[in-house]
Design a protein around this motif. Structure first.
Motif, PDB file in Angstrom:
ATOM      1  N   THR A 172       0.837  -1.189   0.000  1.00 54.87           N
ATOM      2  CA  THR A 172       0.000   0.000   0.000  1.00 54.87           C
ATOM      3  C   THR A 172       0.874   1.242   0.000  1.00 54.87           C
ATOM      4  O   THR A 172       1.866   1.309   0.712  1.00 54.87           O
ATOM      5  N   ARG A 173       0.498   2.196  -0.826  1.00 55.97           N
ATOM      6  CA  ARG A 173       1.233   3.462  -0.909  1.00 55.97           C
ATOM      7  C   ARG A 173       0.445   4.526  -0.151  1.00 55.97           C
ATOM      8  O   ARG A 173      -0.783   4.465  -0.075  1.00 55.97           O
ATOM      9  N   TYR A 174       1.178   5.502   0.362  1.00 53.28           N
ATOM     10  CA  TYR A 174       0.561   6.581   1.129  1.00 53.28           C
ATOM     11  C   TYR A 174       0.942   7.931   0.566  1.00 53.28           C
ATOM     12  O   TYR A 174       2.103   8.180   0.253  1.00 53.28           O
ATOM     13  N   LYS A 175      -0.069   8.795   0.431  1.00 52.27           N
ATOM     14  CA  LYS A 175       0.151  10.164  -0.032  1.00 52.27           C
ATOM     15  C   LYS A 175       0.486  11.015   1.185  1.00 52.27           C
ATOM     16  O   LYS A 175      -0.174  10.895   2.221  1.00 52.27           O
ATOM     17  N   VAL A 176       1.473  11.877   1.040  1.00 49.76           N
ATOM     18  CA  VAL A 176       1.776  12.840   2.093  1.00 49.76           C
ATOM     19  C   VAL A 176       1.213  14.177   1.627  1.00 49.76           C
ATOM     20  O   VAL A 176       1.459  14.604   0.495  1.00 49.76           O
ATOM     21  N   ILE A 177       0.417  14.806   2.494  1.00 55.86           N
ATOM     22  CA  ILE A 177      -0.273  16.042   2.154  1.00 55.86           C
ATOM     23  C   ILE A 177       0.135  17.152   3.111  1.00 55.86           C
ATOM     24  O   ILE A 177       0.150  16.959   4.329  1.00 55.86           O
ATOM     25  N   MET A 178       0.490  18.294   2.539  1.00 58.30           N
ATOM     26  CA  MET A 178       0.826  19.472   3.339  1.00 58.30           C
ATOM     27  C   MET A 178      -0.389  20.390   3.327  1.00 58.30           C
ATOM     28  O   MET A 178      -1.051  20.547   2.300  1.00 58.30           O
ATOM     29  N   HIS A 179      -0.666  21.002   4.485  1.00 52.65           N
ATOM     30  CA  HIS A 179      -1.829  21.873   4.639  1.00 52.65           C
ATOM     31  C   HIS A 179      -1.380  23.304   4.914  1.00 52.65           C
ATOM     32  O   HIS A 179      -0.473  23.535   5.721  1.00 52.65           O
ATOM     33  N   ASN A 180      -2.046  24.242   4.267  1.00 48.52           N
ATOM     34  CA  ASN A 180      -1.701  25.647   4.429  1.00 48.52           C
ATOM     35  C   ASN A 180      -2.167  26.178   5.785  1.00 48.52           C
ATOM     36  O   ASN A 180      -3.149  25.710   6.341  1.00 48.52           O
ATOM     37  N   ASP A 181      -1.430  27.139   6.319  1.00 48.66           N
ATOM     38  CA  ASP A 181      -1.858  27.885   7.505  1.00 48.66           C
ATOM     39  C   ASP A 181      -1.315  29.302   7.349  1.00 48.66           C
ATOM     40  O   ASP A 181      -0.566  29.574   6.418  1.00 48.66           O
ATOM     41  N   ASP A 182      -1.713  30.189   8.238  1.00 46.35           N
ATOM     42  CA  ASP A 182      -1.299  31.590   8.105  1.00 46.35           C
ATOM     43  C   ASP A 182      -0.002  31.915   8.845  1.00 46.35           C
ATOM     44  O   ASP A 182       0.374  33.079   8.941  1.00 46.35           O
ATOM     45  N   PHE A 183       0.656  30.910   9.389  1.00 46.66           N
ATOM     46  CA  PHE A 183       1.821  31.169  10.231  1.00 46.66           C
ATOM     47  C   PHE A 183       3.125  30.593   9.704  1.00 46.66           C
ATOM     48  O   PHE A 183       4.181  31.183   9.851  1.00 46.66           O
ATOM     49  N   THR A 184       3.060  29.415   9.116  1.00 44.73           N
ATOM     50  CA  THR A 184       4.276  28.754   8.633  1.00 44.73           C
ATOM     51  C   THR A 184       4.840  29.530   7.445  1.00 44.73           C
ATOM     52  O   THR A 184       4.106  29.834   6.513  1.00 44.73           O
ATOM     53  N   SER A 185       6.128  29.830   7.499  1.00 46.35           N
ATOM     54  CA  SER A 185       6.723  30.630   6.416  1.00 46.35           C
ATOM     55  C   SER A 185       6.889  29.812   5.140  1.00 46.35           C
ATOM     56  O   SER A 185       7.077  28.595   5.183  1.00 46.35           O
ATOM     57  N   MET A 186       6.825  30.516   4.019  1.00 48.22           N
ATOM     58  CA  MET A 186       7.021  29.874   2.720  1.00 48.22           C
ATOM     59  C   MET A 186       8.437  29.298   2.647  1.00 48.22           C
ATOM     60  O   MET A 186       8.650  28.228   2.081  1.00 48.22           O
ATOM     61  N   LYS A 240       8.545  10.818   7.221  1.00 45.68           N
ATOM     62  CA  LYS A 240       8.597  12.170   6.642  1.00 45.68           C
ATOM     63  C   LYS A 240       7.599  13.091   7.340  1.00 45.68           C
ATOM     64  O   LYS A 240       7.907  14.255   7.612  1.00 45.68           O
ATOM     65  N   VAL A 241       6.414  12.586   7.643  1.00 45.22           N
ATOM     66  CA  VAL A 241       5.400  13.366   8.362  1.00 45.22           C
ATOM     67  C   VAL A 241       5.918  13.723   9.756  1.00 45.22           C
ATOM     68  O   VAL A 241       5.847  14.877  10.187  1.00 45.22           O
ATOM     69  N   GLU A 242       6.485  12.725  10.452  1.00 45.77           N
ATOM     70  CA  GLU A 242       6.985  12.954  11.812  1.00 45.77           C
ATOM     71  C   GLU A 242       8.158  13.923  11.823  1.00 45.77           C
ATOM     72  O   GLU A 242       8.215  14.829  12.656  1.00 45.77           O
ATOM     73  N   GLU A 243       9.084  13.749  10.897  1.00 45.97           N
ATOM     74  CA  GLU A 243      10.261  14.608  10.821  1.00 45.97           C
ATOM     75  C   GLU A 243       9.860  16.059  10.531  1.00 45.97           C
ATOM     76  O   GLU A 243      10.367  16.995  11.148  1.00 45.97           O
ATOM     77  N   THR A 244       8.934  16.235   9.592  1.00 43.27           N
ATOM     78  CA  THR A 244       8.459  17.574   9.223  1.00 43.27           C
ATOM     79  C   THR A 244       7.752  18.238  10.401  1.00 43.27           C
ATOM     80  O   THR A 244       7.992  19.408  10.705  1.00 43.27           O
ATOM     81  N   THR A 245       6.870  17.481  11.068  1.00 50.31           N
ATOM     82  CA  THR A 245       6.110  18.015  12.195  1.00 50.31           C
ATOM     83  C   THR A 245       7.049  18.426  13.332  1.00 50.31           C
ATOM     84  O   THR A 245       6.904  19.509  13.905  1.00 50.31           O
ATOM     85  N   LEU A 246       8.023  17.587  13.630  1.00 57.37           N
ATOM     86  CA  LEU A 246       8.988  17.878  14.691  1.00 57.37           C
ATOM     87  C   LEU A 246       9.773  19.157  14.373  1.00 57.37           C
ATOM     88  O   LEU A 246       9.909  20.043  15.214  1.00 57.37           O
ATOM     89  N   LEU A 247      10.248  19.258  13.157  1.00 58.61           N
ATOM     90  CA  LEU A 247      11.004  20.426  12.717  1.00 58.61           C
ATOM     91  C   LEU A 247      10.138  21.684  12.792  1.00 58.61           C
ATOM     92  O   LEU A 247      10.592  22.735  13.258  1.00 58.61           O
ATOM     93  N   ALA A 248       8.886  21.574  12.347  1.00 56.56           N
ATOM     94  CA  ALA A 248       7.962  22.714  12.384  1.00 56.56           C
ATOM     95  C   ALA A 248       7.762  23.191  13.821  1.00 56.56           C
ATOM     96  O   ALA A 248       7.812  24.397  14.087  1.00 56.56           O
ATOM     97  N   ARG A 249       7.560  22.260  14.754  1.00 53.29           N
ATOM     98  CA  ARG A 249       7.339  22.631  16.159  1.00 53.29           C
ATOM     99  C   ARG A 249       8.595  23.286  16.738  1.00 53.29           C
ATOM    100  O   ARG A 249       8.505  24.255  17.482  1.00 53.29           O
ATOM    101  N   GLN A 250       9.774  22.767  16.366  1.00 52.45           N
ATOM    102  CA  GLN A 250      11.030  23.357  16.845  1.00 52.45           C
ATOM    103  C   GLN A 250      11.165  24.797  16.355  1.00 52.45           C
ATOM    104  O   GLN A 250      11.743  25.634  17.037  1.00 52.45           O
ATOM    105  N   GLU A 251      10.613  25.072  15.176  1.00 50.15           N
ATOM    106  CA  GLU A 251      10.675  26.422  14.600  1.00 50.15           C
ATOM    107  C   GLU A 251       9.483  27.277  15.044  1.00 50.15           C
ATOM    108  O   GLU A 251       9.373  28.432  14.638  1.00 50.15           O
ATOM    109  N   GLY A 252       8.579  26.684  15.823  1.00 48.12           N
ATOM    110  CA  GLY A 252       7.418  27.420  16.318  1.00 48.12           C
ATOM    111  C   GLY A 252       6.270  27.524  15.330  1.00 48.12           C
ATOM    112  O   GLY A 252       5.396  28.380  15.470  1.00 48.12           O
ATOM    113  N   PHE A 253       6.244  26.650  14.312  1.00 48.44           N
ATOM    114  CA  PHE A 253       5.176  26.681  13.312  1.00 48.44           C
ATOM    115  C   PHE A 253       4.128  25.604  13.602  1.00 48.44           C
ATOM    116  O   PHE A 253       4.468  24.499  14.009  1.00 48.44           O
ATOM    117  N   PRO A 254       2.843  25.916  13.328  1.00 55.78           N
ATOM    118  CA  PRO A 254       1.771  24.923  13.525  1.00 55.78           C
ATOM    119  C   PRO A 254       1.561  24.059  12.274  1.00 55.78           C
ATOM    120  O   PRO A 254       0.523  23.433  12.121  1.00 55.78           O
TER     121      PRO A 254
END
Length: 96
Positions: free
Chosen positions: A16-30, A74-88
């Motif tokens: 089974t393959r899994y799609k990774v999806i990124m969601h927009n918010d008003d705080f995370t920098s481009m 990849k989801v966990e690594e991205t989320t951890l990095l985002a939290r370390q940078e203060g992004f939701p």
């Protein structure tokens, strides 16, 4: 003597393959989104820019399809990095 050849069909189930999806918010920098796409998702700068704009304009975008373990890490690594940078920043995975 008669020889009987039996044909056995083996169904090989594709993993089974899994799609990774990124969601927009008003705080995370481009810049952060581009950094993640290049460094965690191995996209080149052009692909990263295009995907970041898709997320920004469309609210979300599929950024890759992977096996379960790779998608999850990849989801966990991205989320951890985002939290370390203060992004939701929200990144999810779903069955492709």
């Amino acid at each position: 003597s008669t020889s009987i050849t039996e044909k056995t069909r083996v169904k090989v189930k594709e993993p089974t393959r899994y799609k990774v999806i990124m969601h927009n918010d008003d705080f995370t920098s481009m810049e952060f989104v581009i950094f993640v796409l290049m460094n965690i998702f191995n996209k080149n700068e052009m692909e990263a820019n295009d995907l970041m704009m898709k997320v920004h304009k469309g609210g979300s975008a599929m950024v890759g399809t992977y096996s379960y373990d790779i998608a999850r890490s990849k989801v966990e690594e991205t989320t951890l990095l985002a939290r370390q940078e203060g992004f939701p920043f929200k990144v999810t995975m779903e069955v492709a």
